[in-house]
Design a protein around this motif. Structure first.
Motif, PDB file in Angstrom:
ATOM      1  N   GLN A 195      12.304   1.777  -9.309  1.00 25.72           N
ATOM      2  CA  GLN A 195      12.859   2.791 -10.211  1.00 25.72           C
ATOM      3  C   GLN A 195      14.105   3.410  -9.576  1.00 25.72           C
ATOM      4  N   HIS A 196      15.080   3.719 -10.419  1.00 33.99           N
ATOM      5  CA  HIS A 196      16.323   4.353  -9.986  1.00 33.99           C
ATOM      6  C   HIS A 196      16.557   5.568 -10.870  1.00 33.99           C
ATOM      7  N   HIS A 197      16.953   6.688 -10.248  1.00 35.14           N
ATOM      8  CA  HIS A 197      17.190   7.907 -11.025  1.00 35.14           C
ATOM      9  C   HIS A 197      18.270   8.743 -10.353  1.00 35.14           C
ATOM     10  N   GLU A 198      19.165   9.295 -11.160  1.00 35.74           N
ATOM     11  CA  GLU A 198      20.210  10.182 -10.672  1.00 35.74           C
ATOM     12  C   GLU A 198      19.976  11.584 -11.240  1.00 35.74           C
ATOM     13  N   PRO A 199      19.328  12.466 -10.482  1.00 34.41           N
ATOM     14  CA  PRO A 199      19.063  13.807 -11.001  1.00 34.41           C
ATOM     15  C   PRO A 199      20.352  14.615 -11.164  1.00 34.41           C
ATOM     16  N   THR A 200      20.355  15.492 -12.145  1.00 27.53           N
ATOM     17  CA  THR A 200      21.491  16.385 -12.360  1.00 27.53           C
ATOM     18  C   THR A 200      21.309  17.627 -11.491  1.00 27.53           C
TER      19      THR A 200
ATOM     20  N   GLY B  15       0.784  -1.229   0.000  1.00 24.61           N
ATOM     21  CA  GLY B  15       0.000   0.000   0.000  1.00 24.61           C
ATOM     22  C   GLY B  15       0.811   1.271   0.000  1.00 24.61           C
ATOM     23  N   LEU B  16       2.117   1.172  -0.287  1.00 24.90           N
ATOM     24  CA  LEU B  16       2.975   2.351  -0.217  1.00 24.90           C
ATOM     25  C   LEU B  16       4.125   2.235  -1.192  1.00 24.90           C
ATOM     26  N   GLN B  17       4.840   3.341  -1.360  1.00 20.56           N
ATOM     27  CA  GLN B  17       6.117   3.364  -2.065  1.00 20.56           C
ATOM     28  C   GLN B  17       7.187   3.819  -1.088  1.00 20.56           C
ATOM     29  N   THR B  18       8.362   3.210  -1.147  1.00 17.16           N
ATOM     30  CA  THR B  18       9.496   3.650  -0.345  1.00 17.16           C
ATOM     31  C   THR B  18      10.408   4.506  -1.210  1.00 17.16           C
ATOM     32  N   VAL B  19      10.960   5.567  -0.612  1.00 14.09           N
ATOM     33  CA  VAL B  19      11.870   6.470  -1.304  1.00 14.09           C
ATOM     34  C   VAL B  19      13.143   6.570  -0.477  1.00 14.09           C
ATOM     35  N   SER B  20      14.265   6.110  -1.026  1.00 11.29           N
ATOM     36  CA  SER B  20      15.547   6.124  -0.322  1.00 11.29           C
ATOM     37  C   SER B  20      16.427   7.231  -0.895  1.00 11.29           C
ATOM     38  N   TRP B  21      17.002   8.061   0.018  1.00 11.78           N
ATOM     39  CA  TRP B  21      17.868   9.164  -0.408  1.00 11.78           C
ATOM     40  C   TRP B  21      19.023   9.272   0.575  1.00 11.78           C
ATOM     41  N   LEU B  22      20.240   9.175   0.072  1.00 14.32           N
ATOM     42  CA  LEU B  22      21.433   9.197   0.915  1.00 14.32           C
ATOM     43  C   LEU B  22      22.228  10.485   0.730  1.00 14.32           C
ATOM     44  N   PHE B  23      22.854  10.919   1.824  1.00 15.70           N
ATOM     45  CA  PHE B  23      23.821  12.013   1.782  1.00 15.70           C
ATOM     46  C   PHE B  23      25.257  11.471   1.793  1.00 15.70           C
ATOM     47  N   THR B  24      25.469  10.396   2.591  1.00 14.17           N
ATOM     48  CA  THR B  24      26.797   9.788   2.713  1.00 14.17           C
ATOM     49  C   THR B  24      26.633   8.285   2.907  1.00 14.17           C
ATOM     50  N   GLY B  25      27.557   7.511   2.327  1.00 13.11           N
ATOM     51  CA  GLY B  25      27.527   6.067   2.498  1.00 13.11           C
ATOM     52  C   GLY B  25      26.821   5.370   1.348  1.00 13.11           C
TER      53      GLY B  25
ATOM     54  N   ASN C 259      16.081   5.930  -5.116  1.00 18.00           N
ATOM     55  CA  ASN C 259      15.548   4.597  -5.377  1.00 18.00           C
ATOM     56  C   ASN C 259      14.124   4.565  -4.858  1.00 18.00           C
ATOM     57  N   LEU C 260      13.172   4.356  -5.773  1.00 22.07           N
ATOM     58  CA  LEU C 260      11.756   4.312  -5.404  1.00 22.07           C
ATOM     59  C   LEU C 260      11.229   2.909  -5.657  1.00 22.07           C
ATOM     60  N   MET C 261      10.694   2.290  -4.603  1.00 21.39           N
ATOM     61  CA  MET C 261      10.156   0.935  -4.687  1.00 21.39           C
ATOM     62  C   MET C 261       8.662   0.977  -4.432  1.00 21.39           C
ATOM     63  N   THR C 262       7.893   0.359  -5.316  1.00 14.78           N
ATOM     64  CA  THR C 262       6.443   0.301  -5.172  1.00 14.78           C
ATOM     65  C   THR C 262       6.041  -1.001  -4.496  1.00 14.78           C
ATOM     66  N   GLY C 263       5.447  -0.868  -3.306  1.00 16.72           N
ATOM     67  CA  GLY C 263       4.974  -2.034  -2.585  1.00 16.72           C
ATOM     68  C   GLY C 263       3.681  -2.563  -3.183  1.00 16.72           C
TER      69      GLY C 263
END
Length: 336
Positions: A160-165, A88-98, A118-122
């Protein structure tokens, strides 16, 4: 990331929640203070959670926000979350370091790195694991969840994976990983309109960004010395701005760069129930999801390649009481 609280709270978010007081942007702004949540284990990694909380449950469809680090992996042990479910959700992962190694039951296997989303659709159900890589010495980032609307809450698994400029605006660098801001648009697909962006302000700088007034916004401060529309927002706190706010003005009062995440979306007008790692529409939805996970149902699938001892994270026991509605502690009139 899993919500690994020992006794997770069952919560109903009423339709239209959160409701924001009317008035100008300064009158409607709220500062949401974080609470510490240990991720478990003998050297528990602690995250700072701003959503959900009693004061405010969602910002747009954003229903969960954990901010963590910078953590010395040699001290905390880093991140090691065994295979666990979501629905029932999407996870959104965003890292600053590591770096974090991601594996899921769709077969996705990738490394989450700073500057990439990295966005994962549950949807109906998915399982995944998250482990900081051996080369990671400092772990620092945010884990975010988005509630899926009823029409799409049983959507197929997705990743989905995306690297914004990054782009430069006056006084700051901006990376838009979801939605549109300052002329930059992310190609990542979502089921409701959303905004997700990282902004890093130069020392002593101020930046004004035009907002979509149909959206409400949350600004999660990653650095001290940040003001949001003139209001001090301590590190790890989230400044909430209601709809009809035309401009976001961020000011860095320090002599070092200052960073924040900007989250937004139209108010989520559906009633949802969230417990542990599940989003549903009723107590029965949650009970069924837990039973399916504990029975190793094909609904969630299996995660291949995880090397830890626990390959199927047990779900907590659901309390015997039924879920009761819990709204914002201080309710006001909605913006017109």
């Amino acid at each position: 990331m899993s919500n690994v609280e020992r006794d997770p709270v069952e919560t109903v978010f009423p339709p239209g929640d959160p409701s924001a007081p009317s008035g100008d942007q300064s009158a409607g702004l709220e500062v949401l203070e974080p609470r510490d949540v240990p991720l478990g284990g003998p050297r528990a990694m602690t995250v700072r959670r701003t959503l959900p909380q009693r004061q405010r449950s969602l910002v747009g469809a954003w229903c969960f926000a954990d901010h963590y680090g910078p953590d010395d992996v040699a001290t905390t042990g880093g991140m090691d979350v065994p295979p666990h479910p979501h629905c029932g959700l999407q996870t959104v992962s965003w890292l600053f370091t590591g770096e974090i190694e991601h594996r899921d039951s769709l077969g996705s296997h990738t490394v989450v790195r700073p500057g990439a989303v990295n966005l994962m659709t549950g949807g109906l159900g998915i399982a995944h694991s998250e482990v900081s890589t051996p080369s990671t010495t400092v772990l620092h980032g945010a884990q975010l969840w988005v509630a899926l609307p009823d029409a799409h809450r049983n959507a197929p698994k997705g990743f989905q994976h995306h690297e914004p400029t990054p782009i430069r605006v006056e006084g700051a660098t901006l990376s838009v990983f979801l939605g549109t801001l300052a002329g930059q648009t992310s190609p990542v697909d979502t089921f409701t309109p959303l905004l997700g962006a990282e902004v890093t302000l130069d020392p002593g700088a101020s930046v004004a960004l035009s907002l979509d007034e149909a959206y409400e916004h949350g600004v999660l401060a990653d650095s001290p010395g940040l003001t949001v529309n003139g209001t001090d927002t301590p590190r790890s706190a989230m400044a909430y701005l209601p709809t009809a706010t035309p401009t976001l003005t961020l000011t860095n009062t320090t002599l070092d760069p200052a960073r924040a995440l900007i989250l937004g979306g139209p108010p989520f007008e559906e009633e949802i129930v969230m417990w542990w790692n599940f989003v549903g529409r009723s107590h029965e939805d949650i009970v069924q999801a837990r039973e399916d996970w504990m029975a190793h149902s094909e609904r969630f699938g299996e995660v291949d390649g995880y090397a830890g001892e626990v390959t199927h994270l047990p779900a907590p026991v659901i309390p015997v009481v039924r879920i009761r509605p819990r709204g914002n502690a201080s309710r006001g009139r909605r913006n017109p």
